[in-house]
Design an enzyme around this catalytic site. Sequence first.
Site, PDB file in Angstrom:
ATOM      1  N   ASP A  16       0.859  -1.191   0.000  1.00 52.82           N
ATOM      2  CA  ASP A  16       0.000   0.000   0.000  1.00 52.82           C
ATOM      3  C   ASP A  16       0.894   1.240   0.000  1.00 52.82           C
ATOM      4  OD1 ASP A  16      -2.117   1.720   0.142  1.00 52.82           O
ATOM      5  OD2 ASP A  16      -2.859   1.001   2.070  1.00 52.82           O
ATOM      6  N   ASP A 111      -3.130   2.598  -5.924  1.00 53.15           N
ATOM      7  CA  ASP A 111      -2.029   2.631  -4.959  1.00 53.15           C
ATOM      8  C   ASP A 111      -1.910   1.422  -4.050  1.00 53.15           C
ATOM      9  OD1 ASP A 111      -4.357   3.173  -3.596  1.00 53.15           O
ATOM     10  OD2 ASP A 111      -3.516   4.794  -2.396  1.00 53.15           O
ATOM     11  N   GLU A 112      -2.590   0.323  -4.353  1.00 55.08           N
ATOM     12  CA  GLU A 112      -2.416  -0.863  -3.525  1.00 55.08           C
ATOM     13  C   GLU A 112      -2.681  -2.119  -4.343  1.00 55.08           C
ATOM     14  OE1 GLU A 112      -5.229  -1.764  -0.393  1.00 55.08           O
ATOM     15  OE2 GLU A 112      -6.653  -0.319  -1.204  1.00 55.08           O
TER      16      GLU A 112
END
Length: 392
Positions: A16, A111-112
């Site tokens: 993350d 973003d993860e």
Amino acid sequence: MRSIVERAQRVIIHVDLDAFYVGVELARRPELRGLPVIVGGPPGSRGVVLSASYEARPFGVDAGMPSSRASRLCPRAAFVTADFAAYRAASTSFMAVLRDFSPLVEPLSLDEAYLDYSGCEALTGPPLTAAELIRKRVFDAIAVTSSVGIGGSRLVAKVASGAAKPDGVLFVEQGQEASFLAPLPIRKLPGIGPRAQASLERLGIRTLGQVVEAGEDLLKQHFGARGAELHQRALGIDAGAINAGRPASRSISKASTFATDLRDEVRLRAALLEHCEGVAAEARRAGKRARTITLQLRFDDFQSVTRSTTVMPPTASADVVFTTAAALLAAELKADARPVRLLGVALSNLGDGAQLDLFGEQKEREALDAALDDLRARFGSGVIRRGASSRT
């Protein structure tokens, strides 16, 4: 025998990125490092905060907050307008790094992502070694720090990455899942929302350890079949596999914040139709159809509601999306007369390919949508509109 058992164990890694939007901006504007930074609408606008740096968060600034309130809480913050083209480019580089460590990568958002690292140790070393190398490679590529959780399941890996934030690594070894989760507040378990949290707290359950102690029978009395699942998850048991075929975006959405709060249903329907046409067109361009249609409303007091429904067959028809979302809107406005500040619509549970269409209705709708898409591509988006969106 020990090596055979170890090879059979699952190793799931969740990566993350830390304050992703802010991180991308800081890479481009290093003079802002160490300062409270907010990415989102300008403080004098009706926009919202998309991301806040860790320096801004102690002031109470958080994602989803109105920019005007964030400015009052943290008057020295530097506000930066979002640049989604830059964020998508950084995300592409991020995912490329992850795929060097495992062929099974499941992006959850820009973003993860999850990696199934089972059996990959021979390539890049033990899980902790791989995690530190991932973090270094990601930072070298996009200058954004990341937090990594490692466990035997998706659930444990995700909770571990949250506990490792910011800029850290946490490895929950197999057999330690229940003891790791036990002291955590129930809201830390993925899938526990405010309503479920309130229901559990009324039973005197505030930690995941207390969920386990309550036992399946009590939980099933109050939550039905989901009670047994909750008990298992509180122990860290989650057999969910990594879906490497899942796209980075699991939904398609559009929303707008109005210049003035609206009560007029005609104007709300017009805005809704414009968004429905937009998400449906984006789904068609991606070759996707949606099973779930979600309406999002934020009222003048900043309280938000979402209302969802499932449609069959899955659709990319603007007509079906609008008809469904408009029904959700009408029902909500009937139940709640507060002025509306923000309105949005989202398509999710996206799938590929044609679906069964017994009566040919979907084929007719898609032919109309295709004709409208062609006209807009040739003459501009405003060349033709459906009835509701042409009202003033």
